[in-house]
Design a protein around this motif. Sequence first.
Motif, PDB file in Angstrom:
ATOM      1  N   GLU A  20     -17.959  44.530   8.165  1.00  0.00           N
ATOM      2  CA  GLU A  20     -19.666  44.713   8.090  1.00  0.00           C
ATOM      3  C   GLU A  20     -19.966  45.990   9.916  1.00  0.00           C
ATOM      4  O   GLU A  20     -19.890  45.868  10.578  1.00  0.00           O
ATOM      5  CB  GLU A  20     -20.854  43.838   7.985  1.00  0.00           C
ATOM      6  CG  GLU A  20     -22.338  45.344   6.983  1.00  0.00           C
ATOM      7  CD  GLU A  20     -23.041  44.173   6.997  1.00  0.00           C
ATOM      8  OE1 GLU A  20     -24.291  45.007   6.346  1.00  0.00           O
ATOM      9  OE2 GLU A  20     -23.104  43.379   7.014  1.00  0.00           O
ATOM     10  N   ARG A 174     -15.118  44.392   2.400  1.00  0.00           N
ATOM     11  CA  ARG A 174     -15.029  43.822   1.278  1.00  0.00           C
ATOM     12  C   ARG A 174     -13.080  43.924   0.782  1.00  0.00           C
ATOM     13  O   ARG A 174     -12.366  43.473   0.563  1.00  0.00           O
ATOM     14  CB  ARG A 174     -14.848  43.098  -0.209  1.00  0.00           C
ATOM     15  CG  ARG A 174     -16.589  42.346  -0.264  1.00  0.00           C
ATOM     16  CD  ARG A 174     -17.284  42.325  -0.912  1.00  0.00           C
ATOM     17  NE  ARG A 174     -18.349  41.545  -0.424  1.00  0.00           N
ATOM     18  CZ  ARG A 174     -18.414  39.958  -0.660  1.00  0.00           C
ATOM     19  NH1 ARG A 174     -17.994  39.706  -0.724  1.00  0.00           N
ATOM     20  NH2 ARG A 174     -19.935  40.028  -0.211  1.00  0.00           N
ATOM     21  N   GLN A 198     -25.345  44.849  -2.966  1.00  0.00           N
ATOM     22  CA  GLN A 198     -24.916  44.194  -2.002  1.00  0.00           C
ATOM     23  C   GLN A 198     -24.649  43.017  -2.982  1.00  0.00           C
ATOM     24  O   GLN A 198     -23.327  42.022  -2.810  1.00  0.00           O
ATOM     25  CB  GLN A 198     -25.596  43.357  -0.819  1.00  0.00           C
ATOM     26  CG  GLN A 198     -25.714  44.627  -0.255  1.00  0.00           C
ATOM     27  CD  GLN A 198     -27.109  44.043   1.377  1.00  0.00           C
ATOM     28  OE1 GLN A 198     -28.379  44.126   0.701  1.00  0.00           O
ATOM     29  NE2 GLN A 198     -26.527  44.288   1.943  1.00  0.00           N
ATOM     30  N   ALA A 202     -20.900  41.695  -4.027  1.00  0.00           N
ATOM     31  CA  ALA A 202     -20.755  39.982  -4.033  1.00  0.00           C
ATOM     32  C   ALA A 202     -19.999  39.564  -5.167  1.00  0.00           C
ATOM     33  O   ALA A 202     -19.150  38.322  -4.577  1.00  0.00           O
ATOM     34  CB  ALA A 202     -21.392  39.739  -2.930  1.00  0.00           C
ATOM     35  N   GLU A 203     -20.782  39.287  -5.777  1.00  0.00           N
ATOM     36  CA  GLU A 203     -20.314  38.818  -7.619  1.00  0.00           C
ATOM     37  C   GLU A 203     -19.497  39.058  -7.866  1.00  0.00           C
ATOM     38  O   GLU A 203     -18.275  38.126  -8.531  1.00  0.00           O
ATOM     39  CB  GLU A 203     -22.145  38.556  -8.581  1.00  0.00           C
ATOM     40  CG  GLU A 203     -21.686  37.886  -9.609  1.00  0.00           C
ATOM     41  CD  GLU A 203     -22.362  37.924 -10.448  1.00  0.00           C
ATOM     42  OE1 GLU A 203     -22.591  37.318 -11.441  1.00  0.00           O
ATOM     43  OE2 GLU A 203     -24.106  38.678 -10.045  1.00  0.00           O
ATOM     44  N   ASP A 205     -16.573  40.342  -6.314  1.00  0.00           N
ATOM     45  CA  ASP A 205     -15.655  39.736  -5.859  1.00  0.00           C
ATOM     46  C   ASP A 205     -15.444  38.432  -5.595  1.00  0.00           C
ATOM     47  O   ASP A 205     -14.489  38.228  -6.056  1.00  0.00           O
ATOM     48  CB  ASP A 205     -15.908  39.737  -4.281  1.00  0.00           C
ATOM     49  CG  ASP A 205     -14.787  39.989  -3.318  1.00  0.00           C
ATOM     50  OD1 ASP A 205     -14.081  39.845  -4.126  1.00  0.00           O
ATOM     51  OD2 ASP A 205     -15.132  39.819  -1.884  1.00  0.00           O
ATOM     52  N   GLN A 206     -16.253  37.982  -6.058  1.00  0.00           N
ATOM     53  CA  GLN A 206     -16.558  36.389  -6.444  1.00  0.00           C
ATOM     54  C   GLN A 206     -15.626  36.338  -7.332  1.00  0.00           C
ATOM     55  O   GLN A 206     -14.607  34.776  -7.757  1.00  0.00           O
ATOM     56  CB  GLN A 206     -18.061  35.011  -5.955  1.00  0.00           C
ATOM     57  CG  GLN A 206     -18.251  35.363  -4.491  1.00  0.00           C
ATOM     58  CD  GLN A 206     -19.739  35.174  -4.954  1.00  0.00           C
ATOM     59  OE1 GLN A 206     -20.028  34.462  -5.621  1.00  0.00           O
ATOM     60  NE2 GLN A 206     -19.958  35.294  -3.890  1.00  0.00           N
TER      61      GLN A 206
END
Length: 229
Positions: A20, A174, A198, A202-203, A205-206
Amino acid sequence: MSSSDPASPRQLNLALGYRESFDRADFLCGRGNESALALIDRWTDWPARAIALIGPEGSGKTHLAAIWAKAAGGRVIASHAIDAFSVPQALSSAALAIEDADRSELNEAALFHLLNLAQEQSAYILLTARQAPVTWPISLPDLASRLRALPVVALEPPDDALLAAILVKLFTDRQLVVDERLIEFLVHRIERSFAAAQAVVAELDQEAMRLKRPVNRALAAEMLRGRNP
């Protein structure tokens, strides 16, 4: 299907490294934050020795604090790190950014002494917070009065263009290659906030790692199905 096929999705090649970045060049400017960025860039012309920078979680306060600290030759510390013992050395660089100054663990006496010291030593202090200083639960009357007098600059929610740019940057951080259609899809379906951007990145990506699938519009549609009216 080859990448040159007109029917294939256009790709944003974003694999620039997993980090970041808080560099000045990586700050995404739009209508919601241009005033704050201008104030940070013109820090030597501040109307006071201390300024409050406010905005919701994830709105760019930390990034702006880092930009300012680098430009002013100062440093950034968390509000809970301020105590009576650290005050004499806190302004050794003549520029100090204090993050999350509206948190309950703030040492009010130490902050009051820091503000006084900044005046005496012609130093600068940048306070970041989620809410304006007038709303902080301050019990020390002298500090409350001082904080009410601080100039305040606010970070506003992003417009479509800025939200799209934020999403692209978050995917970049990411090392994800994403389809432009995914960005457009998310812009019109998530809450208009930095924190929401954000969270959804993130979700996604997971979920992509869990399901061993690419991050694309189809995955986002499945993930968000039923969450929005």
